[in-house]
Design a protein around this motif. Structure first.
Motif, PDB file in Angstrom:
ATOM      1  N   THR A 138       0.816  -1.207   0.000  1.00 44.80           N
ATOM      2  CA  THR A 138       0.000   0.000   0.000  1.00 44.80           C
ATOM      3  C   THR A 138       0.851   1.258   0.000  1.00 44.80           C
ATOM      4  O   THR A 138       1.832   1.373   0.740  1.00 44.80           O
ATOM      5  CB  THR A 138      -0.901   0.012   1.254  1.00 44.80           C
ATOM      6  OG1 THR A 138      -1.582  -1.239   1.303  1.00 44.80           O
ATOM      7  CG2 THR A 138      -1.914   1.131   1.184  1.00 44.80           C
ATOM      8  N   VAL A 139       0.495   2.190  -0.862  1.00 48.41           N
ATOM      9  CA  VAL A 139       1.123   3.500  -0.873  1.00 48.41           C
ATOM     10  C   VAL A 139       0.114   4.489  -0.318  1.00 48.41           C
ATOM     11  O   VAL A 139      -1.033   4.541  -0.785  1.00 48.41           O
ATOM     12  CB  VAL A 139       1.509   3.928  -2.302  1.00 48.41           C
ATOM     13  CG1 VAL A 139       2.210   5.278  -2.277  1.00 48.41           C
ATOM     14  CG2 VAL A 139       2.370   2.872  -2.962  1.00 48.41           C
ATOM     15  N   THR A 140       0.504   5.256   0.701  1.00 46.23           N
ATOM     16  CA  THR A 140      -0.401   6.245   1.272  1.00 46.23           C
ATOM     17  C   THR A 140       0.227   7.625   1.119  1.00 46.23           C
ATOM     18  O   THR A 140       1.395   7.807   1.438  1.00 46.23           O
ATOM     19  CB  THR A 140      -0.636   5.959   2.768  1.00 46.23           C
ATOM     20  OG1 THR A 140      -0.959   4.586   2.908  1.00 46.23           O
ATOM     21  CG2 THR A 140      -1.776   6.803   3.304  1.00 46.23           C
ATOM     22  N   VAL A 141      -0.544   8.561   0.585  1.00 42.28           N
ATOM     23  CA  VAL A 141      -0.061   9.934   0.454  1.00 42.28           C
ATOM     24  C   VAL A 141      -0.939  10.830   1.308  1.00 42.28           C
ATOM     25  O   VAL A 141      -2.153  10.845   1.157  1.00 42.28           O
ATOM     26  CB  VAL A 141      -0.096  10.405  -1.017  1.00 42.28           C
ATOM     27  CG1 VAL A 141       0.422  11.829  -1.122  1.00 42.28           C
ATOM     28  CG2 VAL A 141       0.702   9.474  -1.898  1.00 42.28           C
ATOM     29  N   GLU A 142      -0.292  11.563   2.231  1.00 39.35           N
ATOM     30  CA  GLU A 142      -1.031  12.427   3.137  1.00 39.35           C
ATOM     31  C   GLU A 142      -0.540  13.847   2.917  1.00 39.35           C
ATOM     32  O   GLU A 142       0.654  14.123   3.040  1.00 39.35           O
ATOM     33  CB  GLU A 142      -0.716  12.008   4.577  1.00 39.35           C
ATOM     34  CG  GLU A 142      -1.924  11.925   5.463  1.00 39.35           C
ATOM     35  CD  GLU A 142      -1.542  11.314   6.804  1.00 39.35           C
ATOM     36  OE1 GLU A 142      -2.056  11.798   7.804  1.00 39.35           O
ATOM     37  OE2 GLU A 142      -0.707  10.381   6.820  1.00 39.35           O
ATOM     38  N   ARG A 143      -1.449  14.754   2.560  1.00 40.09           N
ATOM     39  CA  ARG A 143      -1.049  16.131   2.325  1.00 40.09           C
ATOM     40  C   ARG A 143      -1.703  16.984   3.388  1.00 40.09           C
ATOM     41  O   ARG A 143      -2.828  16.683   3.811  1.00 40.09           O
ATOM     42  CB  ARG A 143      -1.498  16.572   0.940  1.00 40.09           C
ATOM     43  CG  ARG A 143      -0.476  17.350   0.183  1.00 40.09           C
ATOM     44  CD  ARG A 143      -0.884  17.509  -1.264  1.00 40.09           C
ATOM     45  NE  ARG A 143      -0.389  16.431  -2.104  1.00 40.09           N
ATOM     46  CZ  ARG A 143      -0.846  16.192  -3.327  1.00 40.09           C
ATOM     47  NH1 ARG A 143      -1.821  16.921  -3.830  1.00 40.09           N
ATOM     48  NH2 ARG A 143      -0.349  15.202  -4.033  1.00 40.09           N
ATOM     49  N   GLN A 144      -1.021  18.037   3.786  1.00 42.40           N
ATOM     50  CA  GLN A 144      -1.536  18.895   4.847  1.00 42.40           C
ATOM     51  C   GLN A 144      -2.965  19.346   4.544  1.00 42.40           C
ATOM     52  O   GLN A 144      -3.261  19.828   3.457  1.00 42.40           O
ATOM     53  CB  GLN A 144      -0.635  20.126   4.965  1.00 42.40           C
ATOM     54  CG  GLN A 144      -0.629  20.711   6.342  1.00 42.40           C
ATOM     55  CD  GLN A 144       0.424  21.813   6.435  1.00 42.40           C
ATOM     56  OE1 GLN A 144       0.910  22.306   5.422  1.00 42.40           O
ATOM     57  NE2 GLN A 144       0.753  22.196   7.643  1.00 42.40           N
ATOM     58  N   GLY A 145      -3.832  19.174   5.501  1.00 42.78           N
ATOM     59  CA  GLY A 145      -5.193  19.681   5.361  1.00 42.78           C
ATOM     60  C   GLY A 145      -6.073  18.841   4.449  1.00 42.78           C
ATOM     61  O   GLY A 145      -7.169  19.251   4.095  1.00 42.78           O
ATOM     62  N   GLU A 146      -5.603  17.649   4.050  1.00 45.30           N
ATOM     63  CA  GLU A 146      -6.422  16.810   3.174  1.00 45.30           C
ATOM     64  C   GLU A 146      -6.484  15.396   3.743  1.00 45.30           C
ATOM     65  O   GLU A 146      -5.563  14.978   4.432  1.00 45.30           O
ATOM     66  CB  GLU A 146      -5.801  16.738   1.774  1.00 45.30           C
ATOM     67  CG  GLU A 146      -6.045  17.970   0.932  1.00 45.30           C
ATOM     68  CD  GLU A 146      -5.265  17.871  -0.374  1.00 45.30           C
ATOM     69  OE1 GLU A 146      -5.304  16.794  -0.997  1.00 45.30           O
ATOM     70  OE2 GLU A 146      -4.611  18.854  -0.739  1.00 45.30           O
ATOM     71  N   PRO A 147      -7.556  14.676   3.445  1.00 50.93           N
ATOM     72  CA  PRO A 147      -7.594  13.286   3.911  1.00 50.93           C
ATOM     73  C   PRO A 147      -6.523  12.469   3.194  1.00 50.93           C
ATOM     74  O   PRO A 147      -6.172  12.751   2.046  1.00 50.93           O
ATOM     75  CB  PRO A 147      -8.994  12.822   3.511  1.00 50.93           C
ATOM     76  CG  PRO A 147      -9.437  13.758   2.446  1.00 50.93           C
ATOM     77  CD  PRO A 147      -8.759  15.059   2.715  1.00 50.93           C
TER      78      PRO A 147
END
Lengths: 224, 795
Positions: free
Chosen positions: A100-109
């Motif tokens: 699994t690749v997870t991308v987390e950006r500030q202020g976004e789910p």
């Protein structure tokens, strides 16, 4: 972007994973001695976990008028876990863990997608696990390796042997100086290019508008 | 005409008639494996859904394919990986072979066609995606999107997204694909679906042929196997399950069972008759009424129904085996010096009561509402009537003079002697009746079987395997289902869109974990038109895009394909169910949106229903167009209603039978003596089955009626000869042969692989033993009885 698996997307995702893993590996390469051997260099890449390094990455694309440049930290947490944290010019945390690749950006789910549809990546990850544990033979099975230069300034070229990988990634070069890997360049088949500056090269301050020439110069490093 | 010529004429006429019937059958009869012929007639909407849509719709044409590797599991690590690779490769090869074969409408193995929007639907993305419900494609929105895309290009997803950006900077395609994602999907290994353990590659295949066309399905399965054999690795095994595979299996099984039963029955009968009459000629002649019965029965069913279920034939031919009794009555009652015609005339009254009584019982079943049972009833009434009439009027013409009195054989003499010495057990009947009632009332365990699945003869392990694969392949739980009715597809879709909001709240409250409906794939035309109207005009969009991309790194003119696609979308007519035909969406929608008799029904499948009451309230608060269906309840209700109807038929049949017997014997006392053992045996058999832990289904009931019909024969003939010791010995000979014949026939059934045949076989064998024994013990000469009441017996 939660839906991967489009054939066209595979190559680049593969390149990305490759780059991420190699990067961390190379960041710790410490070839020693005057006469440089490929085998010695690569064996030196074997690393304990966890380890981390700063990075500056520039992506040159035919879609863009200027490179996209980000900087942050790369962490290697084990054979199937990598974390890439962008700190400038915005904050973003990407994690590859297993499939699994997870991308987390500030202020976004957080958004995640799976490598299930790109099984080639999984075999690549496995081979890089071999690399990080010093298994040079396994790495040579995947790539044609090509060493230039001497211990002070060296470049290793990696050309994928697998035709389906080569279809997307033309080659990868890793350059370093003495005991210090400075830069990793990924040449994609569509002429896109990603340059990663590592370790000391990543700690330099950026010019206002860095271009290809500036990045190439950082890869080479200052003349000895 | 001399007797020889008369014999020849009868033989020719009889043979010719049978031959004509056979020719007619051969030309007309179609054997079907349609399992629904043995299902009750649906009455409510839910029942129709169970029996028609669930078994006839596109979903029923799905075959689930599992590939396993015979060599996996032998050692760990690399050899296991080898098996997975072999399976994945075989799955891919098989899928592409099947896709090029027109017998297969759709093939899905994880290299999922919905992973990309089909090119023909790509321009529709702005009408299918919900974005325009909330946003306008203005400079502000586009700018935010372009900044996001820049960041995407610097993220691990860069390679995934880059090829799409020029035509789709807002990623509508991905939003549409996301909304099409099945609620649950099997895991992918090497690009194809695998089960949870990773040991079987899975595939779903939709056949072009209907599920209940066993002939076509058989051809399809053969093709599937041939493709598999041509492309799969040698150690890979193929397993196919699904309604179509079941109907083929059941047809070949019922055919095989019928064939085997026929052979065993014939051999048993020949041996039995040879033993009883020691004459091959008698065996051949004795079989004639039976053959006539079979042909007449088939002809009648063919004429009335056209299509006969394989199970009707398997049952029918076995049940008709009872007609062997009729010639036996004549053969056993013959005496030296008395012509066969005279003997036939003398036993006819009794025989006629038996035939009429049985026919009456079967007529009650013709009214049960189950097509398969009605066929069976028709088959038996025609067959028994033909057997009775040919026994009375044709067979005696062909019989030679009888050299022996079978009443003087050893076995009947001993039986008569034995039964004469047993004291009159007046307490026996009441005691047995009491014990049976007590067992039925107090022994634990369910008396009736309500599970519809047990009535269909598909073996439980196969159904279980089917259910497992269905779950692995992410099919929803089928207990709860919502339906949305509408006059048009558009109305249904619009109602589903309104329902989706409320269902979404139930998902958020965890009352259900997910739902799937047609509107998820295909918004209503009005929604699509609203979105289309929200698309900006050419100049407006161009200006907005220019302003939005001013401070980004994107090349000027990069988004020309995007502008062109929006321009196309502005002129698109809304996508309708008709327009998605031939695309992968057709399968998704086809099973969820059904047209019948001019009106439309949308199915909303639910997964993980934790609070059915909440869903039920939601349905109740709708305008009546939305319903929650509990399929389990509906199917149990269907079976219970069916049983009630059959029980009423049986009660009616019993009453009619009693009336027929009373009318024929004109004495309540004699009628009671005939019917008593039969009624008691029925009670005993019920009690015995219940005590053995068997839950009764409607096939047990059929068998009980059949056993009662046999019991009627025994009672009638014992009663007929109650006061004539020599006659009673001949009757004992006849009934011993009859009971042995019935036991032979139904013991064969009792050993069948089909649960339905087995329940009939066991029940009838129990019934025959009970009926014979009780009739022997209870219908005995009573010393106190006045002789004036005696039936005339042959000299």
């Amino acid at each position: 972007m939660r839906r991967p698996g489009l054939a066209a997307m595979r190559g680049a995702l593969r390149a990305l994973t490759l780059a991420l893993t190699l990067t961390v590996a190379c960041a710790h390469a410490a070839p020693s001695g005057e006469g440089l051997e490929l085998d010695t260099l690569l064996r030196g890449l074997a690393r304990p976990v966890p380890s981390s390094t700063g990075f500056v990455e520039a992506r040159f694309s035919a879609l863009l008028t200027r490179p996209l440049v980000v900087s942050g930290t790369l962490e290697y947490l084990g054979p199937d876990a990598l974390v890439r944290t962008v700190e400038q010019p915005y904050r973003e945390r990407s994690e590859i863990r297993g499939d699994t690749v997870t991308v987390e950006r500030q202020g976004e789910p957080a958004q995640s997608f799976t490598l299930q549809r790109v099984p080639e990546i999984r075999s690549l990850l496995a081979s890089f696990a071999a690399l990080l544990s010093g298994n040079v033979a396994a790495l040579e099975q995947q790539f044609e390796l090509d060493l230039h230069g001497d211990a002070r300034r060296w470049t290793v070229g990696l050309t994928p042997r697998d035709a389906s990988v080569h279809q997307h990634i033309r080659s990868i070069t890793v350059s370093g100086r003495g005991s210090e890997p400075r830069c990793l360049t990924t040449f994609e088949a569509n002429d896109d290019l990603t340059i990663l500056l590592l370790t000391r090269a990543a700690s330099l301050s950026l010019p206002a508008e860095p271009d290809r020439a500036w990045f190439d110069a950082q890869c080479r490093g200052p003349s000895p | 005409m001399d007797s020889r010529g008369r014999t020849a004429l009868v033989a020719i006429l009889w043979g010719g008639l049978v031959g004509l019937c056979a020719a007619y059958i051969h030309a007309t009869l179609r054997v079907s494996g349609d399992l629904r012929l043995f299902m009750p007639t649906p009455r409510t909407r839910a029942e129709r859904l169970i029996l028609e849509e669930v078994s006839e719709g596109p979903a029923s044409r799905l075959l689930m394919v599992a590939l396993s590797d015979a060599e996996s599991g032998r050692g760990a690590g690399s050899s296991r990986d080898g098996a997975v690779e072999r399976l994945a490769e075989s799955s891919q090869r098989l899928a592409s072979a099947l896709r090029s074969d027109p017998a297969f409408a759709l093939v899905a193995n994880g290299a999922d066609p919905l992973a990309t929007i089909p090119a023909s639907l790509l321009p529709y993305r702005y009408l299918l995606s919900p974005t325009l419900d909330r946003e306008r494609l203005d400079a502000g929105y586009l700018h935010r999107q372009l900044i996001e895309r820049e960041r995407d290009l610097s993220s691990p997803a860069a390679g995934l997204l880059e090829p799409w950006l020029p035509s789709d900077p807002t990623l509508e395609t991905l939003k549409v694909l996301e909304s099409w994602q099945p609620p649950r999907e099997p895991q992918l290994i090497d690009g194809v679906w695998f089960d949870e353990r990773g040991s079987e590659a899975l595939m779903v295949v939709e056949t072009a042929a209907g599920a209940f066309d066993p002939l076509a399905q058989r051809i399809v399965l053969e093709k599937l196997r041939a493709h598999f054999a041509a492309v799969a690795a040698p150690s890979v095994r193929l397993e196919v399950t699904g309604p179509g595979a079941f109907s083929v299996l059941m047809q070949s099984r019922s055919e095989a069972d019928a064939r085997l039963a026929g052979i065993l029955d014939t051999a048993g009968m020949v041996a039995l008759l040879l033993l009883a009459y020691r004459s091959l000629r008698y065996v051949v002649l004795g079989a004639l009424p039976l053959a006539t019965a079979g042909i007449a029965a088939l002809a009648a069913v063919t004429a009335l129904f056209g299509t006969v279920h394989g199970i009707t034939l398997a049952f029918g031919f076995t049940l008709i085996g009872v007609a062997i009794d009729y010639p036996i009555f004549i053969l056993s009652h013959r005496l030296p010096g008395v012509s066969a015609v005279e003997t036939a005339r003398s036993v006819w009254t009794t025989l006629a009561i038996a035939v009429v009584g049985l026919c009456v019982a079967y007529v009650a079943f013709a009214l049960s509402g189950v097509v398969g049972l009605a066929q069976l009833a028709c088959f038996n009434v025609a067959g028994l009537a033909a057997a009775g009439l040919s026994t009375r009027y044709l067979l005696p013409q062909l019989l030679p003079a009888e050299p022996r009195d079978h009443g003087e054989s050893r076995l009947p003499a001993r039986l008569a002697d034995l039964s004469g010495r047993i004291p009159p057990l007046r307490w026996l009947a009441p005691a047995l009746a009491l014990a049976s009632v007590a067992a039925l009332a107090w022994l634990p365990g369910p008396l009736w079987e309500n599970d519809l699945g047990r009535l269909t003869p598909v073996p439980a392990p196969l159904l279980q395997r089917y259910a497992t694969l269905q779950q692995e392949l992410g099919q929803p739980d089928v207990r709860y289902l919502m339906t949305v009715d509408g006059a048009t597809a558009e109305q249904v879709l619009a109602r589903e869109e309104r329902l989706a909001g409320a269902l979404g709240r139930l998902v958020a409250r965890q009352a259900v974990s997910g739902f799937e409906d047609a509107a998820r794939y295909l918004p209503s035309a009005s929604t699509q038109e609203r979105r289309r109207a929200a698309l900006p005009g050419e100049t407006e969009l161009r200006a907005a895009l220019l302003e939005a991309s001013r401070d980004t790194a994107f090349r000027a003119g990069l988004f020309a394909p995007f502008l062109a696609d929006i321009a196309r979308a502005r002129d698109l007519p809304p996508l309708t169910p008709q327009r998605v035909a031939g695309t992968p969406l057709e399968l998704s929608i086809g099973s969820l949106l059904i047209e019948r008799e001019g009106s439309w029904t949308g199915l909303v499948t639910l997964t993980g229903v934790r609070d059915p009451a909440a869903v039920s309230r939601l349905a109740a608060s709708s305008d009546g167009a939305v319903r929650l269906i509990d399929l389990e309840q509906a199917s149990n209700g269907l079976v219970a209603r069916q049983r009630a109807r059959i029980l009423r038929s049986i009660a009616a049949a019993a009453l009619l039978l009693a009336l027929v017997v009373y009318a024929a014997l004109r004495s309540v006392r004699r009628a009671a003596r005939v019917l008593g053992p039969m009624a008691l045996t029925t009670l005993l058999t019920l009690a015995a089955l219940h005590a053995a832990g068997v839950a009764l289904n409607l096939f047990h009931l059929v068998a009980l009626v059949l056993a009662a019909g046999l019991g009627l024969d025994y009672g009638l003939f014992f009663e007929r000869s109650a006061h004539d010791p020599a006659g009673r010995r001949r009757t004992l000979h006849a009934l011993t042969v009859c009971a042995a014949a019935a036991c032979t026939v139904f013991a064969v059934l009792a050993s069948s692989t089909l649960p339905v045949l087995r329940s009939i076989g066991v029940t009838v064998v129990l019934g025959v033993i009970g009926n014979f024994g009780l009739a022997l013990l209870l219908v005995r000469p009573e010393r106190s009885l006045a002789c004036s009441d005696a039936t005339p017996s042959p000299p």
